[in-house]
Scaffold this motif. Sequence first.
Motif, PDB file in Angstrom:
ATOM      1  N   LEU A  34       0.832  -1.203   0.000  1.00 45.59           N
ATOM      2  CA  LEU A  34       0.000   0.000   0.000  1.00 45.59           C
ATOM      3  C   LEU A  34       0.869   1.256   0.000  1.00 45.59           C
ATOM      4  N   ILE A  35       1.885   1.277   0.861  1.00 49.67           N
ATOM      5  CA  ILE A  35       2.776   2.433   0.945  1.00 49.67           C
ATOM      6  C   ILE A  35       3.488   2.662  -0.383  1.00 49.67           C
ATOM      7  N   LEU A  36       3.987   1.589  -0.993  1.00 45.95           N
ATOM      8  CA  LEU A  36       4.736   1.725  -2.240  1.00 45.95           C
ATOM      9  C   LEU A  36       3.844   2.183  -3.397  1.00 45.95           C
ATOM     10  N   LEU A  37       2.666   1.577  -3.528  1.00 40.55           N
ATOM     11  CA  LEU A  37       1.819   1.889  -4.680  1.00 40.55           C
ATOM     12  C   LEU A  37       1.113   3.236  -4.539  1.00 40.55           C
ATOM     13  N   ILE A  38       0.580   3.539  -3.347  1.00 44.60           N
ATOM     14  CA  ILE A  38      -0.047   4.854  -3.168  1.00 44.60           C
ATOM     15  C   ILE A  38       1.030   5.934  -3.130  1.00 44.60           C
ATOM     16  N   GLY A  39       2.108   5.668  -2.414  1.00 43.99           N
ATOM     17  CA  GLY A  39       3.198   6.642  -2.355  1.00 43.99           C
ATOM     18  C   GLY A  39       3.807   6.888  -3.717  1.00 43.99           C
ATOM     19  N   GLY A  40       3.992   5.824  -4.505  1.00 43.19           N
ATOM     20  CA  GLY A  40       4.515   5.977  -5.860  1.00 43.19           C
ATOM     21  C   GLY A  40       3.592   6.820  -6.723  1.00 43.19           C
ATOM     22  N   ALA A  41       2.280   6.625  -6.542  1.00 42.70           N
ATOM     23  CA  ALA A  41       1.292   7.397  -7.308  1.00 42.70           C
ATOM     24  C   ALA A  41       1.403   8.888  -6.992  1.00 42.70           C
ATOM     25  N   PHE A  42       1.504   9.230  -5.704  1.00 45.26           N
ATOM     26  CA  PHE A  42       1.628  10.642  -5.335  1.00 45.26           C
ATOM     27  C   PHE A  42       2.978  11.213  -5.769  1.00 45.26           C
ATOM     28  N   TYR A  43       3.999  10.371  -5.817  1.00 43.56           N
ATOM     29  CA  TYR A  43       5.302  10.819  -6.300  1.00 43.56           C
ATOM     30  C   TYR A  43       5.209  11.198  -7.777  1.00 43.56           C
ATOM     31  N   VAL A  44       4.467  10.400  -8.535  1.00 40.21           N
ATOM     32  CA  VAL A  44       4.237  10.713  -9.949  1.00 40.21           C
ATOM     33  C   VAL A  44       3.472  12.029 -10.078  1.00 40.21           C
ATOM     34  N   VAL A  45       2.427  12.179  -9.256  1.00 41.71           N
ATOM     35  CA  VAL A  45       1.635  13.424  -9.289  1.00 41.71           C
ATOM     36  C   VAL A  45       2.522  14.625  -8.985  1.00 41.71           C
ATOM     37  N   GLU A  46       3.404  14.465  -8.010  1.00 43.33           N
ATOM     38  CA  GLU A  46       4.308  15.565  -7.658  1.00 43.33           C
ATOM     39  C   GLU A  46       5.216  15.932  -8.834  1.00 43.33           C
ATOM     40  N   LYS A  47       5.741  14.930  -9.539  1.00 49.96           N
ATOM     41  CA  LYS A  47       6.679  15.191 -10.627  1.00 49.96           C
ATOM     42  C   LYS A  47       6.002  15.767 -11.875  1.00 49.96           C
ATOM     43  N   THR A  48       4.689  15.614 -11.981  1.00 48.90           N
ATOM     44  CA  THR A  48       3.986  16.265 -13.102  1.00 48.90           C
ATOM     45  C   THR A  48       3.874  17.775 -12.886  1.00 48.90           C
ATOM     46  N   ALA A  83     -11.666  12.256   9.178  1.00 50.76           N
ATOM     47  CA  ALA A  83     -11.190  10.996   8.600  1.00 50.76           C
ATOM     48  C   ALA A  83     -10.813  10.005   9.683  1.00 50.76           C
ATOM     49  N   GLY A  84     -10.205  10.497  10.767  1.00 48.97           N
ATOM     50  CA  GLY A  84      -9.852   9.618  11.868  1.00 48.97           C
ATOM     51  C   GLY A  84     -11.073   9.114  12.613  1.00 48.97           C
ATOM     52  N   ALA A  85     -12.064   9.997  12.755  1.00 48.76           N
ATOM     53  CA  ALA A  85     -13.276   9.624  13.486  1.00 48.76           C
ATOM     54  C   ALA A  85     -14.104   8.584  12.749  1.00 48.76           C
ATOM     55  N   THR A  86     -14.022   8.574  11.428  1.00 51.37           N
ATOM     56  CA  THR A  86     -14.876   7.688  10.639  1.00 51.37           C
ATOM     57  C   THR A  86     -14.163   6.426  10.156  1.00 51.37           C
ATOM     58  N   ILE A  87     -12.945   6.580   9.618  1.00 47.47           N
ATOM     59  CA  ILE A  87     -12.263   5.414   9.054  1.00 47.47           C
ATOM     60  C   ILE A  87     -10.909   5.154   9.714  1.00 47.47           C
ATOM     61  N   ALA A  88     -10.632   5.879  10.834  1.00 45.60           N
ATOM     62  CA  ALA A  88      -9.364   5.702  11.566  1.00 45.60           C
ATOM     63  C   ALA A  88      -8.165   5.838  10.632  1.00 45.60           C
ATOM     64  N   MET A  89      -8.173   6.872   9.798  1.00 48.79           N
ATOM     65  CA  MET A  89      -7.096   7.068   8.824  1.00 48.79           C
ATOM     66  C   MET A  89      -5.751   7.226   9.516  1.00 48.79           C
ATOM     67  N   GLN A  90      -4.771   6.463   9.062  1.00 50.11           N
ATOM     68  CA  GLN A  90      -3.420   6.579   9.586  1.00 50.11           C
ATOM     69  C   GLN A  90      -2.403   6.187   8.520  1.00 50.11           C
ATOM     70  N   GLU A  91      -2.350   4.901   8.161  1.00 47.83           N
ATOM     71  CA  GLU A  91      -1.373   4.459   7.161  1.00 47.83           C
ATOM     72  C   GLU A  91      -1.541   5.194   5.834  1.00 47.83           C
ATOM     73  N   GLU A  92      -2.794   5.557   5.510  1.00 47.53           N
ATOM     74  CA  GLU A  92      -3.054   6.237   4.238  1.00 47.53           C
ATOM     75  C   GLU A  92      -2.343   7.584   4.150  1.00 47.53           C
ATOM     76  N   ILE A  93      -2.020   8.172   5.307  1.00 46.42           N
ATOM     77  CA  ILE A  93      -1.365   9.490   5.321  1.00 46.42           C
ATOM     78  C   ILE A  93       0.082   9.380   4.866  1.00 46.42           C
ATOM     79  N   ILE A  94       0.669   8.192   4.975  1.00 46.18           N
ATOM     80  CA  ILE A  94       2.071   8.003   4.571  1.00 46.18           C
ATOM     81  C   ILE A  94       2.277   8.470   3.138  1.00 46.18           C
ATOM     82  N   ALA A  95       1.319   8.124   2.279  1.00 47.93           N
ATOM     83  CA  ALA A  95       1.451   8.466   0.868  1.00 47.93           C
ATOM     84  C   ALA A  95       1.267   9.955   0.599  1.00 47.93           C
ATOM     85  N   MET A  96       0.714  10.682   1.555  1.00 46.60           N
ATOM     86  CA  MET A  96       0.456  12.111   1.356  1.00 46.60           C
ATOM     87  C   MET A  96       1.619  12.989   1.809  1.00 46.60           C
TER      88      MET A  96
END
Length: 444
Positions: free
Chosen positions: A79-93, A125-138
Amino acid sequence: MKLAFPHLLVILLAFIFVSWLATFVVPSGNFKRGEDQLSGREVVLPGSFETQEKIHLGIDEMFIAIPEGIILGSEILVLILLIGGAFYVVEKTGALQVGVEALITKFRGNTFLLLIFLSLAFSFAGATIAMQEEIIAMTPILLLLSKKLQYDIKSIVGLTLGSSLLGAAFSPINPFNGLLGQKLAQLDVAEGLLYRMVFFGIALAIWTFLMIRKGRSNVKVQEELSFEPSSIGWRNGLILLLSMGGIIVMGWGITQYDWGYNEMSALFFVIGISCGLIGKLGINGTARTYSAGFGELILPGVIVGLARSVYLVLEKGQIIDSIIYALFSPLENLPSQIAVAGLFVSQCLIHIPVPSTSGQNVLTIPLAVPLMDLLGISRQLAVLATQYASNLMDMLSPTNAGMMAIIAAVGVQYNDWIKFIFKTWLVLIGISLISLFIALIWFA
């Protein structure tokens, strides 16, 4: 000569070693388990703890637990590699830069309002889906916001990760902790809804104010950043729409279709490739950029696995139940106020070897409920103490893979993060204890 603080890898390897040593000192033991009729989950049977023959792990088993932990955390690693890689691509555009500049321009002269919005969004996001690992990619977005807003990156992490964890801690609707705890304690899921919402609002307001103030005061170099934001254009607009839409779709999939890590990874892999092609990176360019993104996120991914290894060593030595039994047993003969405070502290300590909030609920609520009944205290106190303790400890505990990975990705040393957040964290601990003491009367 001033000694450098240990690297994150060193810290977690040290925890693995200490956990291994603990298997020689702490007696092995287990609680019996059975199925809870209400939730359908396997739960601990109160009063069923039994010691057993000591299990001594060889040093080879300790070292083997390291790759085993990484394998156990493979879904999050991917998850970290694929979502993080996606945001890395977005950043480089270049779309991310343009989007952040447009956002800051929109709130120019009112940065305070932007940061409040950031905290509110992540607390929800934390109150509803306990967002945590998803923030790594951001983390690329967080770093860019820190630079453009001239705010300490630790404060930006506090307003995102910290607010999300706070939201999970005080949420009346957190399915992985509060609602699960209510079911395990055989309470109506709506019980205490208003009470929780009041303390959620109080805690979030104080946390947001302190994080914003600390972020500004900790920036040593104040440089004027004057820029004219570029026109977003249709390409950048489409890339940003896909990226932000992906986050929304991810939340929808988690809540409506019970998505796991693999579904989230697949979604952002498609988004990352699409954004690279839309951003005119080309097929090979998109592949090279995505691969470079992997390189940036290997360390956070490995950190996740090593945190799992700590738990794995304790589990193999069968001392987790022994630790919980030792922490809970002394509370039975204490006055109610001290017992509740002791329960809260015990849950904080338990969360270090048991970093899963839902796992901690399943493991400890069935033990805490009879204790509350014995003391004539509402079972709601058992749920509140567990929910507050486990999520707030996630801000500090080195066995919390998500937090450790995020601070690694933004380049913050663990000791610097603790120094920055500790006093404000103590304020949240104080709010939690006040809530528990008032709850003794409220739910009487």
